[in-house]
Design an enzyme around this catalytic site. Structure first.
Site, PDB file in Angstrom:
ATOM      1  N   ASP A  54     -11.732  -3.957   2.157  1.00 47.20           N
ATOM      2  CA  ASP A  54     -10.907  -4.916   1.414  1.00 47.20           C
ATOM      3  C   ASP A  54     -11.725  -6.210   1.452  1.00 47.20           C
ATOM      4  O   ASP A  54     -12.952  -6.153   1.636  1.00 47.20           O
ATOM      5  CB  ASP A  54      -9.521  -5.083   2.070  1.00 47.20           C
ATOM      6  CG  ASP A  54      -8.520  -5.838   1.176  1.00 47.20           C
ATOM      7  OD1 ASP A  54      -7.998  -5.236   0.226  1.00 47.20           O
ATOM      8  OD2 ASP A  54      -8.285  -7.040   1.392  1.00 47.20           O
ATOM      9  N   LYS A 107      -2.672  -1.042   6.705  1.00 52.03           N
ATOM     10  CA  LYS A 107      -3.669  -2.081   6.426  1.00 52.03           C
ATOM     11  C   LYS A 107      -4.082  -2.692   7.751  1.00 52.03           C
ATOM     12  O   LYS A 107      -3.321  -2.652   8.717  1.00 52.03           O
ATOM     13  CB  LYS A 107      -3.053  -3.187   5.545  1.00 52.03           C
ATOM     14  CG  LYS A 107      -4.068  -4.019   4.791  1.00 52.03           C
ATOM     15  CD  LYS A 107      -4.470  -3.358   3.495  1.00 52.03           C
ATOM     16  CE  LYS A 107      -5.565  -4.092   2.784  1.00 52.03           C
ATOM     17  NZ  LYS A 107      -5.763  -3.567   1.427  1.00 52.03           N
ATOM     18  N   GLN A 132       0.818  -1.206   0.000  1.00 50.02           N
ATOM     19  CA  GLN A 132       0.000   0.000   0.000  1.00 50.02           C
ATOM     20  C   GLN A 132       0.859   1.266   0.000  1.00 50.02           C
ATOM     21  O   GLN A 132       0.490   2.272  -0.610  1.00 50.02           O
ATOM     22  CB  GLN A 132      -0.913  -0.025   1.236  1.00 50.02           C
ATOM     23  CG  GLN A 132      -2.122   0.878   1.135  1.00 50.02           C
ATOM     24  CD  GLN A 132      -3.249   0.266   0.321  1.00 50.02           C
ATOM     25  OE1 GLN A 132      -3.605  -0.880   0.518  1.00 50.02           O
ATOM     26  NE2 GLN A 132      -3.813   1.033  -0.593  1.00 50.02           N
ATOM     27  N   SER A 175     -10.472   6.707  -2.914  1.00 44.64           N
ATOM     28  CA  SER A 175     -10.547   6.963  -1.469  1.00 44.64           C
ATOM     29  C   SER A 175      -9.908   8.312  -1.146  1.00 44.64           C
ATOM     30  O   SER A 175     -10.414   9.078  -0.318  1.00 44.64           O
ATOM     31  CB  SER A 175      -9.813   5.866  -0.688  1.00 44.64           C
ATOM     32  OG  SER A 175     -10.611   4.730  -0.539  1.00 44.64           O
TER      33      SER A 175
HETATM   34  P1  NDP Z   1     -14.538  -9.010  -1.795  1.00 45.60           P
HETATM   35  O1  NDP Z   1     -14.634  -9.525  -0.419  1.00 45.60           O
HETATM   36  O2  NDP Z   1     -15.608  -8.114  -2.305  1.00 45.60           O
HETATM   37  O3  NDP Z   1     -14.386 -10.213  -2.835  1.00 45.60           O
HETATM   38  C1  NDP Z   1     -13.372 -11.152  -2.681  1.00 45.60           C
HETATM   39  C2  NDP Z   1     -13.517 -12.200  -3.746  1.00 45.60           C
HETATM   40  O4  NDP Z   1     -12.394 -13.058  -3.721  1.00 45.60           O
HETATM   41  C3  NDP Z   1     -14.725 -13.074  -3.528  1.00 45.60           C
HETATM   42  O5  NDP Z   1     -15.232 -13.476  -4.761  1.00 45.60           O
HETATM   43  C4  NDP Z   1     -14.132 -14.232  -2.746  1.00 45.60           C
HETATM   44  O6  NDP Z   1     -14.879 -15.427  -2.784  1.00 45.60           O
HETATM   45  C5  NDP Z   1     -12.825 -14.399  -3.465  1.00 45.60           C
HETATM   46  N1  NDP Z   1     -11.871 -15.099  -2.624  1.00 45.60           N
HETATM   47  C6  NDP Z   1     -11.518 -14.812  -1.356  1.00 45.60           C
HETATM   48  N2  NDP Z   1     -10.632 -15.713  -0.889  1.00 45.60           N
HETATM   49  C7  NDP Z   1     -10.427 -16.581  -1.902  1.00 45.60           C
HETATM   50  C8  NDP Z   1      -9.619 -17.717  -2.044  1.00 45.60           C
HETATM   51  N3  NDP Z   1      -8.856 -18.161  -1.053  1.00 45.60           N
HETATM   52  N4  NDP Z   1      -9.647 -18.367  -3.240  1.00 45.60           N
HETATM   53  C9  NDP Z   1     -10.437 -17.932  -4.260  1.00 45.60           C
HETATM   54  N5  NDP Z   1     -11.234 -16.856  -4.166  1.00 45.60           N
HETATM   55  C10 NDP Z   1     -11.226 -16.187  -3.017  1.00 45.60           C
HETATM   56  O7  NDP Z   1     -13.109  -8.277  -1.887  1.00 45.60           O
HETATM   57  P2  NDP Z   1     -12.586  -7.244  -2.985  1.00 45.60           P
HETATM   58  O8  NDP Z   1     -13.209  -7.501  -4.290  1.00 45.60           O
HETATM   59  O9  NDP Z   1     -12.659  -5.891  -2.384  1.00 45.60           O
HETATM   60  O10 NDP Z   1     -11.034  -7.638  -3.039  1.00 45.60           O
HETATM   61  C11 NDP Z   1     -10.522  -8.563  -3.986  1.00 45.60           C
HETATM   62  C12 NDP Z   1      -9.024  -8.356  -4.123  1.00 45.60           C
HETATM   63  O11 NDP Z   1      -8.760  -7.019  -4.576  1.00 45.60           O
HETATM   64  C13 NDP Z   1      -8.217  -8.500  -2.828  1.00 45.60           C
HETATM   65  O12 NDP Z   1      -6.956  -9.039  -3.153  1.00 45.60           O
HETATM   66  C14 NDP Z   1      -8.054  -7.060  -2.352  1.00 45.60           C
HETATM   67  O13 NDP Z   1      -6.935  -6.923  -1.508  1.00 45.60           O
HETATM   68  C15 NDP Z   1      -7.855  -6.364  -3.680  1.00 45.60           C
HETATM   69  N6  NDP Z   1      -8.143  -4.932  -3.722  1.00 45.60           N
HETATM   70  C16 NDP Z   1      -9.329  -4.421  -3.285  1.00 45.60           C
HETATM   71  C17 NDP Z   1      -9.582  -3.068  -3.374  1.00 45.60           C
HETATM   72  C18 NDP Z   1     -10.880  -2.475  -2.986  1.00 45.60           C
HETATM   73  O14 NDP Z   1     -11.035  -1.272  -3.151  1.00 45.60           O
HETATM   74  N7  NDP Z   1     -11.854  -3.238  -2.492  1.00 45.60           N
HETATM   75  C19 NDP Z   1      -8.566  -2.138  -3.900  1.00 45.60           C
HETATM   76  C20 NDP Z   1      -7.380  -2.791  -4.412  1.00 45.60           C
HETATM   77  C21 NDP Z   1      -7.190  -4.131  -4.299  1.00 45.60           C
HETATM   78  P3  NDP Z   1     -15.709 -15.884  -1.492  1.00 45.60           P
HETATM   79  O15 NDP Z   1     -16.967 -15.079  -1.544  1.00 45.60           O
HETATM   80  O16 NDP Z   1     -15.891 -17.344  -1.652  1.00 45.60           O
HETATM   81  O17 NDP Z   1     -14.853 -15.557  -0.296  1.00 45.60           O
HETATM   82  O1  2IT Z   2      -5.808  -2.653  -1.449  1.00 40.75           O
HETATM   83  C1  2IT Z   2      -6.351  -1.530  -1.530  1.00 40.75           C
HETATM   84  O2  2IT Z   2      -5.831  -0.615  -2.179  1.00 40.75           O
HETATM   85  C2  2IT Z   2      -7.645  -1.341  -0.869  1.00 40.75           C
HETATM   86  N1  2IT Z   2      -8.195  -2.299  -0.319  1.00 40.75           N
HETATM   87  C3  2IT Z   2      -8.284   0.020  -0.846  1.00 40.75           C
HETATM   88  C4  2IT Z   2      -7.668   0.880   0.222  1.00 40.75           C
HETATM   89  C5  2IT Z   2      -8.357   2.190   0.484  1.00 40.75           C
HETATM   90  O3  2IT Z   2      -7.951   2.829   1.452  1.00 40.75           O
HETATM   91  O4  2IT Z   2      -9.266   2.581  -0.258  1.00 40.75           O
END
Ligand code: NDP
Ligand code: 2IT
Length: 450
Positions: free
Chosen positions: A170, A130, A115, A382
């Site tokens: 996240d 984080k 991050q 953000s």
């Molecule tokens: P969500 O909780 O909305 O979605 C997570 C997704 O990943 C779900 O479909 C989940 O399935 C799946 N998942 C979780 N664990 C596993 C696993 N072990 N194997 C396979 N699939 C898995 O999270 P986000 O969409 O917010 O985050 C997804 C990724 O993006 C993460 O790596 C996060 O760190 C990254 N990220 C998020 C940001 C944000 O703004 N939200 C910004 C930048 C990066 P299930 O429902 O079965 O758990």
């Molecule tokens: O991994 C990421 O960049 C996030 N989960 C979003 C962080 C934030 O502060 O919006």
């Protein structure tokens, strides 16, 4: 870490391993940065002299705390809560919260470390942090989630502040959790301010923040393809995950004329050979965000294949967008992608591609973008939410989205500046890591040894 050829990097990593035993994800994240940054530092002795990288890998502060809560049956439950405040050289700590049963200190340190560089790339004034807990929101009632969030915030609130540390969502922390966390913060602090981002629009959120990570990813992919005179139109796109990032990556893929073929969760993936269209995406959003169901239901509804316990990388595609979780795309998967003609991999998730897979993709001419560049749109929005909160006003969708586009374009420019190879192609790993490093390192130099 036996692939390290450079002696300075090898001895640095040996020191990091000794000081952070049993933290494989953190070591993996540091290794990627060290490989890019140490050779660069050798040409810039001021960073070496000030021991900048060794200082950067040490978190400024880490909180680990008990989170007690009571489930619907009246049982006393306990989880472990964390907040890693990694680096505040260029702004207050900023980064999401992850609620997932597999959360460990190693995972949160890797995420906080990434991050720092990602936030620097956005050019906004945000340091890196984080946090989260080993709490599993899956299968819990809304009231259980609310009680957990209230208990978590009861400890966290004394460590954060709108000018100190601003968490967000996240994995496992979305609109529902942010609402409960905000409510409890406001009650404890007796202050209504932009303490969290990803808030609902009704109480200080920003338009486009929910969409921003997925949209930003596609803007970045568009930049990568445009550089080669290409576009995503009519390209087959394989996407993992079905949460926040995956949903809006699918939406923007459709908007750009690409064909999203897959979505997944931790149980398996669906393959829709006709492509996921807007109506089917609305179904996924309802299934995941409202019903909180499993992706297998999509296959039943639309009569397409479902692969239980598998990952989508075996489906032939032009573009692959891992949007679920760390280390979900390994060397075997990379080989399958290359064999099936994939030419671009861009990370929506954080560190979803293993180091061996990255090397394989790069060696085989696949354009590869690390998450700290390609998924920075979420935290960038953000940052824009924080600006609006400080100004006490709301910008329109167009205003926020235009700023997001400009930020993703600038990140691509920074990757070009620091990652350009002699043959004119871009090493996005090198470019993103060095560009992210320079801004933080310069601030650290200016601020003294603190
Ligand atoms: P969500 O909780 O909305 O979605 C997570 C997704 O990943 C779900 O479909 C989940 O399935 C799946 N998942 C979780 N664990 C596993 C696993 N072990 N194997 C396979 N699939 C898995 O999270 P986000 O969409 O917010 O985050 C997804 C990724 O993006 C993460 O790596 C996060 O760190 C990254 N990220 C998020 C940001 C944000 O703004 N939200 C910004 C930048 C990066 P299930 O429902 O079965 O758990
Ligand atoms: O991994 C990421 O960049 C996030 N989960 C979003 C962080 C934030 O502060 O919006």
């Amino acid at each position: 870490m036996n692939s390290i050829k450079e002696p300075a990097t090898r001895s640095f990593m040996e020191m990091v391993e000794r000081r952070n035993p049993a933290q494989p994800e953190f070591l993996q994240a540091v290794h990627e940065v060290a490989m890019a940054v140490i050779p660069f530092m050798e040409e810039h002795p001021e960073y070496v002299k000030a021991n900048i990288l060794e200082r950067m890998i040490e978190a400024e502060r880490i909180m680990i705390f008990r989170v007690p809560w009571v489930d619907d049956e009246g049982n006393y439950r306990v989880n472990r809560g964390y907040r890693v405040q990694m680096n505040s050289a260029i702004g207050p700590y900023k980064g999401g919260l992850r609620f997932h049963p597999n959360v460990t200190l190693s995972i949160l340190k890797f995420l906080a470390f990434e991050q720092v560089f990602k936030n620097s790339l956005t050019t906004l004034p945000m340091g890196g942090g984080k946090g989260g807990a080993d709490f599993d929101p899956k299968g819990k009632s809304d009231k259980e989630v609310m009680r957990f969030c209230q208990s978590y915030m009861t400890e966290l609130f004394r460590h954060i502040g709108k000018d100190t540390d601003i968490p967000a969502g996240d994995i496992g922390v979305g609109a529902r959790e942010i609402g409960y966390l905000f409510g409890q913060y406001k009650r404890l602090a007796n202050q209504f301010n932009g303490i969290l981002t990803g808030k609902g629009y009704a109480y200080g959120g920003s338009l486009i923040r929910p969409e921003a990570t997925g949209y930003g990813l596609l803007y970045f992919v568009d930049e990568m393809l445009k550089k080669n005179g290409d576009s995503i139109k009519n390209k087959k796109v394989v996407i993992s995950g079905s949460g926040n990032v995956a949903q809006y990556a699918i939406e923007k893929t459709i908007a750009f004329g690409g064909i999203p073929l897959t979505a997944s969760d931790s149980d398996g993936f669906i393959y829709d050979p006709d492509g996921i269209d807007t109506e089917k995406l609305a179904y996924i959003m309802h299934l995941k965000n409202v019903e909180r169901g499993r992706i297998s239901a999509y296959a039943e509804k639309y009569g397409c294949p479902y692969y239980a316990g598998e990952k989508p990388w075996k489906i032939p595609c032009d573009v692959a967008l891992p949007c679920a979780v760390q280390n979900e795309l390994d060397e075997k998967d990379a080989r399958l992608l290359v064999r099936n003609g994939c030419t671009l991999v861009a990370e929506g998730a954080n560190m979803p591609t293993t180091p061996a897979a990255i090397s394989y993709l790069q060696a085989n001419g696949v354009l590869y973008a690390p998450g700290k560049a390609s998924n920075a749109g979420g935290v960038a929005a953000s940052g824009l939410e924080m600006s609006q909160n400080s100004l006490r006003l709301y910008w329109t969708r167009e205003e926020v989205e235009n700023r997001l586009k400009v930020i993703m374009h600038n990140i691509h420019e920074q990757c070009k500046k620091f990652g350009r190879k002699e043959d004119g192609t871009i090493d996005y790993v090198k470019g993103a890591n060095i560009a992210g490093f320079v801004r933080v390192a310069d601030a650290m130099l200016a601020e003294g040894h603190v």
